[in-house]
Motif scaffolding. Sequence first.
Motif, PDB file in Angstrom:
ATOM      1  N   LEU A 552     188.911-102.539   1.234  1.00  0.00           N
ATOM      2  CA  LEU A 552     188.935-101.031   0.523  1.00  0.00           C
ATOM      3  C   LEU A 552     190.698-100.591   0.384  1.00  0.00           C
ATOM      4  CD1 LEU A 552     187.657 -98.339  -0.141  1.00  0.00           C
ATOM      5  CD2 LEU A 552     187.498 -98.015   2.196  1.00  0.00           C
ATOM      6  N   ARG A 553     191.273-100.996   1.337  1.00  0.00           N
ATOM      7  CA  ARG A 553     192.826-100.356   1.627  1.00  0.00           C
ATOM      8  C   ARG A 553     193.463-101.175   0.353  1.00  0.00           C
ATOM      9  NH1 ARG A 553     195.328-100.452   7.744  1.00  0.00           N
ATOM     10  NH2 ARG A 553     197.126-100.105   6.205  1.00  0.00           N
ATOM     11  N   ALA A 554     193.197-102.304  -0.084  1.00  0.00           N
ATOM     12  CA  ALA A 554     193.889-103.087  -1.012  1.00  0.00           C
ATOM     13  C   ALA A 554     193.429-102.731  -2.331  1.00  0.00           C
ATOM     14  CB  ALA A 554     193.668-104.627  -0.913  1.00  0.00           C
ATOM     15  N   GLY A 555     192.064-102.205  -2.633  1.00  0.00           N
ATOM     16  CA  GLY A 555     191.734-101.924  -3.822  1.00  0.00           C
ATOM     17  C   GLY A 555     192.325-100.391  -4.147  1.00  0.00           C
ATOM     18  N   SER A 556     192.383 -99.592  -2.982  1.00  0.00           N
ATOM     19  CA  SER A 556     192.618 -98.094  -3.260  1.00  0.00           C
ATOM     20  C   SER A 556     194.350 -98.327  -3.456  1.00  0.00           C
ATOM     21  CB  SER A 556     192.493 -97.089  -1.724  1.00  0.00           C
ATOM     22  OG  SER A 556     191.283 -97.534  -1.645  1.00  0.00           O
ATOM     23  N   LYS A 557     195.028 -99.179  -3.117  1.00  0.00           N
ATOM     24  CA  LYS A 557     196.581 -99.365  -3.226  1.00  0.00           C
ATOM     25  C   LYS A 557     196.800 -99.897  -4.806  1.00  0.00           C
ATOM     26  CE  LYS A 557     200.742-100.934  -1.036  1.00  0.00           C
ATOM     27  NZ  LYS A 557     201.111-101.561  -0.069  1.00  0.00           N
ATOM     28  N   ALA A 558     195.677-100.789  -4.993  1.00  0.00           N
ATOM     29  CA  ALA A 558     195.763-101.311  -6.567  1.00  0.00           C
ATOM     30  C   ALA A 558     195.596-100.206  -7.443  1.00  0.00           C
ATOM     31  CB  ALA A 558     194.954-102.294  -6.603  1.00  0.00           C
ATOM     32  N   ILE A 559     194.852 -99.200  -7.259  1.00  0.00           N
ATOM     33  CA  ILE A 559     194.286 -98.201  -8.262  1.00  0.00           C
ATOM     34  C   ILE A 559     195.623 -97.248  -8.303  1.00  0.00           C
ATOM     35  CG2 ILE A 559     193.276 -96.075  -8.463  1.00  0.00           C
ATOM     36  CD1 ILE A 559     190.555 -97.660  -7.382  1.00  0.00           C
ATOM     37  N   THR A 560     196.599 -96.929  -7.240  1.00  0.00           N
ATOM     38  CA  THR A 560     197.666 -96.286  -7.468  1.00  0.00           C
ATOM     39  C   THR A 560     198.937 -96.912  -8.203  1.00  0.00           C
ATOM     40  OG1 THR A 560     198.693 -97.217  -5.510  1.00  0.00           O
ATOM     41  CG2 THR A 560     197.303 -95.176  -5.027  1.00  0.00           C
ATOM     42  N   VAL A 561     198.741 -98.338  -8.464  1.00  0.00           N
ATOM     43  CA  VAL A 561     199.895 -98.939  -9.139  1.00  0.00           C
ATOM     44  C   VAL A 561     199.837 -98.527 -10.586  1.00  0.00           C
ATOM     45  CG1 VAL A 561     200.541-101.244 -10.145  1.00  0.00           C
ATOM     46  CG2 VAL A 561     199.682-100.833  -7.687  1.00  0.00           C
ATOM     47  N   PRO A 562     198.787 -98.500 -11.444  1.00  0.00           N
ATOM     48  CA  PRO A 562     197.617 -98.946 -11.287  1.00  0.00           C
ATOM     49  C   PRO A 562     197.165-100.445 -12.013  1.00  0.00           C
ATOM     50  CG  PRO A 562     197.439 -97.594 -13.380  1.00  0.00           C
ATOM     51  CD  PRO A 562     199.017 -97.805 -12.804  1.00  0.00           C
ATOM     52  N   ASP A 563     196.355-100.921 -11.085  1.00  0.00           N
ATOM     53  CA  ASP A 563     195.794-102.439 -11.416  1.00  0.00           C
ATOM     54  C   ASP A 563     194.422-102.320 -11.040  1.00  0.00           C
ATOM     55  OD1 ASP A 563     195.192-105.029 -11.754  1.00  0.00           O
ATOM     56  OD2 ASP A 563     195.922-105.917 -10.113  1.00  0.00           O
ATOM     57  N   PHE A 564     193.711-101.707 -12.168  1.00  0.00           N
ATOM     58  CA  PHE A 564     192.244-101.834 -12.093  1.00  0.00           C
ATOM     59  C   PHE A 564     191.373-102.864 -11.993  1.00  0.00           C
ATOM     60  CE2 PHE A 564     193.600 -97.375 -13.995  1.00  0.00           C
ATOM     61  CZ  PHE A 564     192.940 -96.637 -12.928  1.00  0.00           C
ATOM     62  N   ALA A 565     192.019-104.101 -12.698  1.00  0.00           N
ATOM     63  CA  ALA A 565     191.427-105.341 -12.658  1.00  0.00           C
ATOM     64  C   ALA A 565     191.527-105.854 -11.211  1.00  0.00           C
ATOM     65  CB  ALA A 565     192.172-106.295 -13.680  1.00  0.00           C
ATOM     66  N   GLY A 566     192.388-105.715 -10.707  1.00  0.00           N
ATOM     67  CA  GLY A 566     192.652-106.209  -9.317  1.00  0.00           C
ATOM     68  C   GLY A 566     191.731-105.251  -8.140  1.00  0.00           C
ATOM     69  N   ALA A 567     191.887-104.017  -8.349  1.00  0.00           N
ATOM     70  CA  ALA A 567     191.166-103.096  -7.687  1.00  0.00           C
ATOM     71  C   ALA A 567     189.651-103.527  -7.696  1.00  0.00           C
ATOM     72  CB  ALA A 567     191.096-101.756  -8.010  1.00  0.00           C
ATOM     73  N   VAL A 568     189.053-103.920  -8.923  1.00  0.00           N
ATOM     74  CA  VAL A 568     187.729-104.529  -8.976  1.00  0.00           C
ATOM     75  C   VAL A 568     187.565-105.450  -8.344  1.00  0.00           C
ATOM     76  CG1 VAL A 568     186.221-105.827 -10.511  1.00  0.00           C
ATOM     77  CG2 VAL A 568     187.233-103.677 -11.415  1.00  0.00           C
ATOM     78  N   LYS A 569     188.312-106.659  -7.961  1.00  0.00           N
ATOM     79  CA  LYS A 569     187.890-107.885  -7.118  1.00  0.00           C
ATOM     80  C   LYS A 569     187.873-107.225  -5.651  1.00  0.00           C
ATOM     81  CE  LYS A 569     190.329-110.756 -10.562  1.00  0.00           C
ATOM     82  NZ  LYS A 569     191.373-111.557 -10.703  1.00  0.00           N
ATOM     83  N   TYR A 570     188.914-106.331  -5.434  1.00  0.00           N
ATOM     84  CA  TYR A 570     189.138-106.045  -4.056  1.00  0.00           C
ATOM     85  C   TYR A 570     187.821-105.449  -3.408  1.00  0.00           C
ATOM     86  CZ  TYR A 570     193.818-107.653  -4.238  1.00  0.00           C
ATOM     87  OH  TYR A 570     195.091-108.457  -4.308  1.00  0.00           O
TER      88      TYR A 570
END
Length: 875
Positions: A552-570
């Motif tokens: 969850l922490r990794a996904g939330s951090k990915a969204i702030t980049v934003p890297d939505f494709a990465g956030a999906v995986k996390y």
Amino acid sequence: DDEHESVFRSEHPFSSFSDVLSDLKQMMESPNDFLHASSPDRWKLVFGDKLYGRDGDTKAFMGAADRVATIRDDPLFDSLLNFLTGKRREVIMVSGHSGAGKSRLVRSGGALLEKRGWRFLRCKFDRVVHPEPLSILAYAFDEYFGSFVSCPQHGMNNGSDHLFTLSDMECSCSGGSQEICQDLKRIISPEGLGILAKHIPSLRLVLDATLPTGALEVNETMMASLFRKLLQVLSSKRTPILFFVDDLQWADPLSFALLTALVQRTSPELLHLSSTNDNKQNDSQVDMEDEEIQIMFAGSYRDNEVDETHPLAKVLCKFQSDSSINMTNISLSRFIFETLNEMLSESLCVPVRRVRSLSELVIQKTDGQPLHIIAFIQALTMDNLLTHSFARGWEWDADSIDICSITDSVAELYAFKLKRLPKDILLGLQIVSCFGSQTDQHILSFVADYDEENSVDISAAIHAALSEGLIERAAQLISFTHDMIQKATIDSIQRGDLVPLLRKLAAALIKNASAAGELDSVLFVAVDLINRIGSDATSFPKEQALFAELNLRAGSKAITVPDFAGAVKYAENGIAFLSDNCWETQYYLSLSLYETAVLSHFSSLEGDRDQLMKRINAVFQHAKDFSDQFKTHCVWIKVLSMTDLSRAIEEGLNALERLGEPLDLTNIDYNRVCDELAKRKDQFSGERKESFLSTNHLADCNKVRAMKVMSSLMVYYHQKKPFMSAFIACRMIEMSINYGHCEDSAFGAAGFASSLVTILGDINEGSAWGRTTLSLMKMYGKDILTPSLHAVLYGIVFVWKAPIQSTLDPLAQGIRSSFATGNVEFAMINTIYYIARSFYTGKTISVLTGEVEALAHQHGNHFGNDASSDTPVYS
């Protein structure tokens, strides 16, 4: 007699006169090839830095570099030549199988260019590890700025906050650090530098420790703009840049998008839009600096791993079809016999004539790829089939080599070599391989006690591997000399041992990094280890909960980049770690993971729409109240608006009712709206508009949410019944006066101003409310408001009172801001208004046509045919 004849008899007699000529020619050109015993260094098997059989490829590479950085003393002639030939950006793509020497070709060219004054920035993607979003591309800059920190003259000194001395003389870095530091602060805002510093740690050390660190709204196009400005600062006509990205076949979608934006220069500030007929008069400082950027992009990839459906294939196709890009494709093939013979002759210090028999055997036993050949030769020396003596030089047992089994790949050869290592050394090297083809020693220090008292000495293993040529060290970075060695190493771990080893490494990394307060800096490394363990191999509830929380922490951090494709995986990996009854026992963790999955699936081009609906329905089914459903409900409305606007409006009205702010529109007609507009206009006529600005900030969470929903409804109704949009604007004004204002109050005020003009025909009051809206926008100071507010105010309101020409620059700013914030809807609206107003001002067709083409190019590069936005639909 026979005794004297034997003195002159050779064990390798000449078979023809051409052999004699060959030896004589080689003796003149490369005498060292005959001096096998002149130095102890020649007793070792060493393959130097020379590129064999790649002269044409090197020439093509350097030719592209010459086109980038041709410096002339006559700037007028230089400008004329660029105009006649068409200055285009240079991109080199080097392809070939693994071990063909792709990276070596670019590194060799980079070394030559560095001697000419170029800056060589490089990075490499990894087959195994999925690191922090953008960290791979950012590494190229981090390594560069890190050279300043470690430089004796430019590094940290005497506890000073700044890292630079006054002199740039005789230092180990590229020099000019003070000038670069000043240019960074001049061209990039402190907020922008703060965003970059999150991805480039050494940049914070180089600049200042007081850069902004708070949460900043960023997105893909904004990141591209910031990285591009960074390249602007680092490059010049006399200091061009070679930017090399290795192993592109393993790049992630976000990195592809950023790289494409950098190559195609799709940064929003590059739009040459002007309020005059001279489209060069309004060029900003950044635009003028763009003319000075000297950069060549180079990439490498394995062509046998990239088919027409691969994301890289689409990127290459885009580059090939772009007339502003000059694409140089270099395909490296396997060695032919003559090239191999030359390489072995020079490496073994044996004449070409004598080494032919060995070359024939080697070409038969390998696939002709340079790395495979080198690994095979090294294996021969380990098996004593290729030996050196002081008297005879290098010799080989041709019959034994001939009966050697043929290996399928170079990985198999390295596997044989690894098996010869001591057990502890091999295990230490296997641990390093779990972190990919390269890793930081700081991370390895966190896992030194991975198995408590049974832990092997990783440092000793690294030292031994260095002497074997299996890995190399550069500052704090430990890298395998080739990713095939890393693959062979991690593949050497027994299948049943890999998951337990990953679990131990993850546990040690999380524990020790947390104790040092550095878990956030290694979060993505830890989560990568966790997800390779997998949910199926995790059965302990506490461990499952921890792994879900970290995802969850990794996904939330990915969204702030934003890297939505990465956030999906996390998010999806985190959900997989949840227990079967997670909504009862892990409610808030489950809700957060599902919300992250919903937003990421919706916002990512790689998102799965079926999975999106599955996650939306799960939240609607299990959320305790509408407050917990709200974020997901916003996404649901956005999804509906793309295909069924009426249903989206219905769901928006439903949301308002559930928030306690019902909006009954059943009896609202045009006359009722006119009456409501007139009532609000009279209520705030004259100076009384100031009371709108003096109200407190809206504190009621449900009312803030209601304002956000009404902002969306205003847009949707504007497409179906524009007068209903005006009624909603009046309601937003009323709520802002009674309860306080928020960001969405600005959009409501803008809608109210446009309604006064278009429905009541009151241009003066509409313009006055427009100015009030701008004051409120300035109060919040958020660029994300610019696209919508500029479209409404300068497209509809101010154009009736101010000169049309005065609205063009603000509309152009709205376009740039739309691209920078990923706002699809208002990028189009601002563009339509800008083109129409430009035509009405009498702008010449040639200038206007050029602007339309530039805008169409920007829309295509940023948004393509996708109708969704990469901007979060809720905050």
